[in-house]
Design an enzyme around this catalytic site. Sequence first.
Site, PDB file in Angstrom:
ATOM      1  N   PRO A  17       7.129   1.607   2.602  1.00  0.00           N
ATOM      2  CA  PRO A  17       7.466   2.142   1.272  1.00  0.00           C
ATOM      3  C   PRO A  17       6.175   2.414   0.516  1.00  0.00           C
ATOM      4  O   PRO A  17       5.318   1.533   0.400  1.00  0.00           O
ATOM      5  CB  PRO A  17       8.264   1.006   0.630  1.00  0.00           C
ATOM      6  CG  PRO A  17       7.857  -0.228   1.361  1.00  0.00           C
ATOM      7  CD  PRO A  17       7.457   0.179   2.747  1.00  0.00           C
ATOM      8  N   CYS A 100       3.220  -6.013  -3.550  1.00  0.00           N
ATOM      9  CA  CYS A 100       2.513  -5.015  -4.364  1.00  0.00           C
ATOM     10  C   CYS A 100       1.642  -5.712  -5.405  1.00  0.00           C
ATOM     11  O   CYS A 100       2.142  -6.541  -6.167  1.00  0.00           O
ATOM     12  CB  CYS A 100       3.501  -4.083  -5.042  1.00  0.00           C
ATOM     13  SG  CYS A 100       2.694  -2.800  -6.029  1.00  0.00           S
ATOM     14  N   LYS A 141       9.023  -8.103   2.389  1.00  0.00           N
ATOM     15  CA  LYS A 141       7.688  -7.588   2.711  1.00  0.00           C
ATOM     16  C   LYS A 141       6.693  -8.341   1.845  1.00  0.00           C
ATOM     17  O   LYS A 141       6.794  -8.341   0.622  1.00  0.00           O
ATOM     18  CB  LYS A 141       7.590  -6.088   2.457  1.00  0.00           C
ATOM     19  CG  LYS A 141       6.258  -5.477   2.921  1.00  0.00           C
ATOM     20  CD  LYS A 141       6.275  -3.950   2.806  1.00  0.00           C
ATOM     21  CE  LYS A 141       5.044  -3.342   3.473  1.00  0.00           C
ATOM     22  NZ  LYS A 141       3.797  -3.625   2.749  1.00  0.00           N
ATOM     23  N   HIS A 173       2.050  -7.577   5.404  1.00  0.00           N
ATOM     24  CA  HIS A 173       0.793  -6.856   5.240  1.00  0.00           C
ATOM     25  C   HIS A 173      -0.312  -7.878   5.476  1.00  0.00           C
ATOM     26  O   HIS A 173      -0.460  -8.823   4.706  1.00  0.00           O
ATOM     27  CB  HIS A 173       0.704  -6.264   3.834  1.00  0.00           C
ATOM     28  CG  HIS A 173      -0.491  -5.380   3.639  1.00  0.00           C
ATOM     29  ND1 HIS A 173      -0.515  -4.362   2.717  1.00  0.00           N
ATOM     30  CD2 HIS A 173      -1.702  -5.343   4.239  1.00  0.00           C
ATOM     31  CE1 HIS A 173      -1.682  -3.743   2.763  1.00  0.00           C
ATOM     32  NE2 HIS A 173      -2.421  -4.339   3.680  1.00  0.00           N
ATOM     33  N   GLY A 235       1.586   2.894   7.293  1.00  0.00           N
ATOM     34  CA  GLY A 235       1.555   3.317   5.907  1.00  0.00           C
ATOM     35  C   GLY A 235       0.861   4.646   5.724  1.00  0.00           C
ATOM     36  O   GLY A 235       1.364   5.698   6.094  1.00  0.00           O
TER      37      GLY A 235
END
Length: 330
Positions: A17, A100, A141, A173, A235
Amino acid sequence: MPGQAHDSNAHRLSVAPMMDWTDRHCRVFHRLLAPHARLYTEMVHAQAVIHGDRDRLLGFDPVEHPVALQLGGSDPGHLAEATRIGADWGYDEVNLNVGCPSDRVQAGRFGACLMKEPALVADCVAAMIAAAPAHVPVTVKCRLGVDEMEDYDVFRAFVDTVAAAGCGVFVVHARKAWLQGLSPKENREIPPLRYDWVHRLKRERPGLRVSLNGGLATVEDVLAQSPGLDGVMIGRAAYHEPYRLHLMDRALFEPARPPEERAALLRRLRPYVEDCLSRGIALKHISRHLLGLFHGQPGGRLFRQVLSEGAPRAGAGWELVEQALAETLR
């Protein structure tokens, strides 16, 4: 996990995303390139799902399946309601963003800062799972940690806490995030990659499905990291050089089948583009996702230039795409 559906192959290849990038036009294009990949929406805040324009935020083309809705938020009730809505819209998965690092996200107490609050993340996940039908898994995530968190055991404890709430799928990540002092772009590049932590997590928690995200840019990267894990997530490479996504899909799922040529793949997008144009959607909203298709190829810069300059003009249609191809392939 009880009550959660898990396809062992579901996350073998997925596209991350990415805010302002992975909209529905981008995902339709990526589906043509990678028929086996799992696609993700941009992150949508749970409150926006509940109160916003759902057609704009949640609408997708049936060709996108399997497609996952990524949610942001930290209120279990809001996330549960947004999960219910997402499932009703037909999404195949609902994913909670705990990775994020942007200032705007932190100000709303969601994203990577939640890695400091594993119990709250567990509460959110439990509420989301309770709201989701059994065939729609709730996944997470995350990062390896934030700020001074440098301990693998702390990262694993975070995963264990969230897994105990029912989450069986983690997309990691493989960097930590600095919540102060680094921009989101710098947080994707400066903290060192630690693939070994992700592989270790899978070895120590074999019952979980673990996918690796971060720094994977080539087929060789994907093939090197895939063994021992349940999947890889691509990504920026998939966006800026989309043909690489096609090569990765072939390498993982159909290695004996030669890849298709770029022009042939692009021309398969024509019915979708013309349908969008007939509904008043400007070409520029679609063509911006195509610009990197010929990256690194002779004529690639010209392809990008023709589309970039022509698509914003009133009345631009598929003939502009053909013009760009003609200029590139001559």
